[in-house]
Design a protein around this motif. Structure first.
Motif, short mmCIF file in Angstrom:
data_model
loop_
_atom_site.label_atom_id
_atom_site.label_comp_id
_atom_site.label_asym_id
_atom_site.label_seq_id
_atom_site.Cartn_x
_atom_site.Cartn_y
_atom_site.Cartn_z
N ARG A 1 7.54 -6.47 0.15
CA ARG A 1 6.22 -6.00 0.58
C ARG A 1 6.30 -5.63 2.05
O ARG A 1 6.79 -6.42 2.88
N LEU A 2 5.84 -4.45 2.41
CA LEU A 2 5.97 -3.94 3.77
C LEU A 2 4.74 -4.26 4.61
O LEU A 2 3.64 -4.45 4.09
N GLN A 3 4.95 -4.31 5.93
CA GLN A 3 3.82 -4.52 6.85
C GLN A 3 2.95 -3.28 6.93
O GLN A 3 1.73 -3.37 7.09
N GLY B 1 0.81 -1.21 0.00
CA GLY B 1 0.00 0.00 0.00
C GLY B 1 0.85 1.26 0.00
O GLY B 1 2.06 1.24 0.23
N VAL B 2 0.21 2.38 -0.28
CA VAL B 2 0.87 3.68 -0.27
C VAL B 2 -0.13 4.73 0.17
O VAL B 2 -1.33 4.63 -0.13
N ARG B 3 0.34 5.70 0.92
CA ARG B 3 -0.53 6.82 1.31
C ARG B 3 0.30 8.09 1.39
O ARG B 3 1.51 8.05 1.61
N LEU C 1 3.62 2.22 2.46
CA LEU C 1 4.65 3.19 2.14
C LEU C 1 4.03 4.58 2.33
O LEU C 1 3.05 4.93 1.65
N THR C 2 4.58 5.36 3.27
CA THR C 2 3.93 6.61 3.68
C THR C 2 4.81 7.81 3.36
O THR C 2 5.97 7.87 3.78
N PHE D 1 8.42 7.04 4.89
CA PHE D 1 8.53 5.94 5.85
C PHE D 1 8.30 4.61 5.12
O PHE D 1 7.24 4.40 4.53
N GLY D 2 9.31 3.75 5.17
CA GLY D 2 9.16 2.41 4.61
C GLY D 2 10.09 2.12 3.46
O GLY D 2 10.54 0.99 3.29
#
Length: 604
Positions: free
Chosen positions: A545-547, A359-361, A550-551, A502-503
């Motif tokens: 793949r991150l927990q 995901g990404v935000r 990606l922010t 972050f990430g």
């Protein structure tokens, strides 16, 4: 005089073939409509079915006439002007023209097949399309095989090109039109009423449908298209360069091989149509494009190496070198910012990240909520930290959420010069709107666009990235010794906008972690070595793949008052300290929500 008579007879055949087929086809279609039109409902249905293939009919019939007209005109020219060249030259040239008319015939017959494919008589249409495609494949093989008997090199080149056209049209019509006709789907939707609705559609089949139709269909399709590509490579071998390189004996074997490959490619493609499995729910094939985009972004060097090795494995050295040179010449000629490419990337990033990266935000922390950055402001987006492969600095401002929050702001990304020294990677950087980071380019980009994105820590910060992966005491290190961006902000009065990612630093690690060696090579060579990004599967440069998503956190801008005249070092130091104090506060505010609670920020 015999060759004159043969030429005239052949010319008459060329002139009447396609028009005769056209009139016969029109009469056939009209008779088909009349036979199925006993009642009003059947007549309406027949007209509906005929209209379903109308678009394909128009395209194919137009191609037929466009091929037939010039062919007949050229045939008349040959008969009139080349009688003095002897019977052999005349008949060879008329033979090439005759092949063009045969191709026009195939187009015309295919046009009428497409028009009637929805009727009951259309059940044999797919067989007819396959037979036409097979005929063209065999014709292409024959054209290849008879080249030894042609009088000159020009004729051999013309027949080689015609052979390639035959296999191209045969394969594409078999797969495209043949599949469309074969997998016509008649659906009845029972509504429970007196008159059940009926619908006829071809939406189960399309020319490009990766990973659909079942395993057997995919296997036979793969074999067919691989052989199709191999036949074209064989034709390249038989060009003038190939003839000069391999000699007559070797060339005769290549001719036979290419002819057989053409026929087998057609047979595989034709046979695959019978194995296609309809799916009640169409399979989502977007994942294929997501993986392809991920490879494009993170493994462009791997793609370059694969293409180079593949070309040298399949082609002679001189031919492979020529192809590679041509590709790189085209890429070099297209080194400019490509807005359509940026839009295409940005529209797919969020879906790709959601599916493959966790995901990404994007978060805009504007403090009291009163900040409103506009396209008239001069902005320096300072990106932290420098990960092993910091693609985020290039693409965070392409996200739809960024475009929504900051309309009209299109930063130019400033990156290390090493990206512009590698083939293809250089093109990708230009297409994405990147420029080399330097003082003069920084100032010009800020003047041209009003906004830039840069990583202040640079590659020195890259050397500190392994400390984030420490098992005992992980920490995020920012290299704060570079102050040029602050000086430019003071010169221009640009606001400095902190961007924390972050990430990203945890998506990849360096396969060989030697901090001292990498720091020394960075100082000596300008780039840290060894540099081996490792992520997914333990050995590829694809990101993990991150927990947590990606922010990207975009903080409140740090206002900088423009300084007229000479800028003192004290002014630079004061602004620099104020900015990094703001960055540290922003990091501490968000670290707990993104899984960084045990990772302190260290400013060096």
């Amino acid at each position: 005089m015999l060759h004159i008579g043969a030429g005239l007879v052949l010319l008459v055949v060329l002139a009447v073939a396609v028009p005769a087929t056209y009139h016969a086809g029109k009469a056939w279609v009209q008779g088909l409509v009349e036979r199925q039109g006993a009642g009003e409902e059947k007549a309406a249905r027949s007209l509906k079915l005929l209209s379903a293939g109308r678009k394909r009919y128009v395209i194919l019939s137009t191609l037929a006439w466009a091929t037939w007209g010039p062919s007949v005109a050229f045939g008349a020219y040959l008969v009139h002007n080349q009688l003095s060249h002897g019977p052999e030259v005349l008949l060879v040239n008329l033979g090439a023209t005759f092949v063009c008319v045969l191709i026009a015939e195939v187009f015309m017959i295919s046009a009428f097949i497409a028009q009637v494919s929805g009727s009951k008589s259309g059940k044999i249409s797919s067989v007819a399309v396959v037979m036409l495609g097979t005929f063209l494949a065999i014709l292409g093989g024959v054209l290849v095989s008879i080249q030894a008997y042609l009088p000159d090199e020009r004729s051999k080149l013309v027949y080689t090109i015609l052979s390639g056209i035959c296999i191209l049209i045969g394969a594409t019509s078999t797969h495209g039109l043949g599949g469309w006709v074969e997998h016509y789907v008649h659906r009845e939707s029972n509504t429970g009423g007196a008159n059940d609705a009926k619908e006829d559609t071809w939406d189960e089949w399309c020319f490009w449908q990766p990973f659909r139709g079942g395993s057997v269909f995919m296997l036979t399709q793969c074999c067919g298209w691989v052989l199709f590509g191999a036949s074209f490579l064989g034709l390249v071998w038989m060009s003038k360069l190939g003839i000069a390189w391999c000699g007559g004996f070797c060339l005769s074997h290549i001719r036979i091989s290419v002819a057989l490959i053409m026929v087998f490619a057609q047979l595989f493609l034709a046979g695959s149509l019978k194995f296609f499995k309809h799916e009640r729910t169409p399979r989502d094939s977007t994942w294929f494009f997501d993986w392809a985009l991920l490879l494009l972004l993170y493994c462009p060097h791997g793609l370059v190496v694969t293409v180079v090795i593949g070309l040298y494995a399949l082609l002679p050295a001189y031919a492979a070198g020529s192809v590679i040179f041509s590709i790189f010449a085209v890429l070099e000629a297209c080194c400019w910012e490509w807005p359509a490419f940026k839009i295409w990337i940005g529209s797919r990033l969020e879906r790709l990240a959601e599916r493959l990266l966790g995901g990404v935000r994007l978060v805009h922390d504007d403090g009291d909520g009163e900040e409103d950055l506009g396209k008239d402001d001069r902005l320096i987006f300072a990106y932290h930290p420098h990960a092993l492969f910091p693609l985020g600095v290039i693409f965070f401002h392409l996200l739809p959420s960024f475009q929504t929050r900051f309309p009209g702001i299109r930063p130019i990304t400033l990156v290390a010069s090493v990206l512009f020294k590698l083939p293809f990677l250089r093109s990708l950087a230009f297409w994405s709107g990147c420029r080399v980071v330097s003082g003069s380019v920084f100032r010009k980009s800020l003047s041209d666009r009003g906004a830039v994105a840069v990583i202040p820590g640079g590659q020195a910060e890259l050397c500190e990235a392994p400390r984030a992966h420490s098992k005992d005491c992980p920490e995020i290190v920012l290299h704060t010794q570079h102050k040029g961006f602050v000086k430019i902000a003071l010169e221009t009065g640009a606001r400095i906008v902190p961007v924390l990612c972050f990430g990203e630093i945890y998506q990849l690690t360096n396969g060989i972690c030697m901090p001292k060696v990498q720091s020394w090579t960075y100082k000596a060579l300008g780039f840290p070595i060894p540099f081996i990004p490792v992520g997914r599967f333990g050995f590829t440069p694809l990101p993990l793949r991150l927990q947590h998503p990606l922010t990207f956190v975009i903080g409140k801008s740090v206002p900088v008052e423009r300084v007229q005249g000479k800028i003192s070092q004290d002014q630079v130091e004061a602004t620099h300290a104020m900015y990094y104090k703001h960055v540290e506060a922003l990091y501490n505010k968000y670290k707990d929500t993104v899984g960084y609670s045990d990772k302190p920020l260290v400013l060096r």
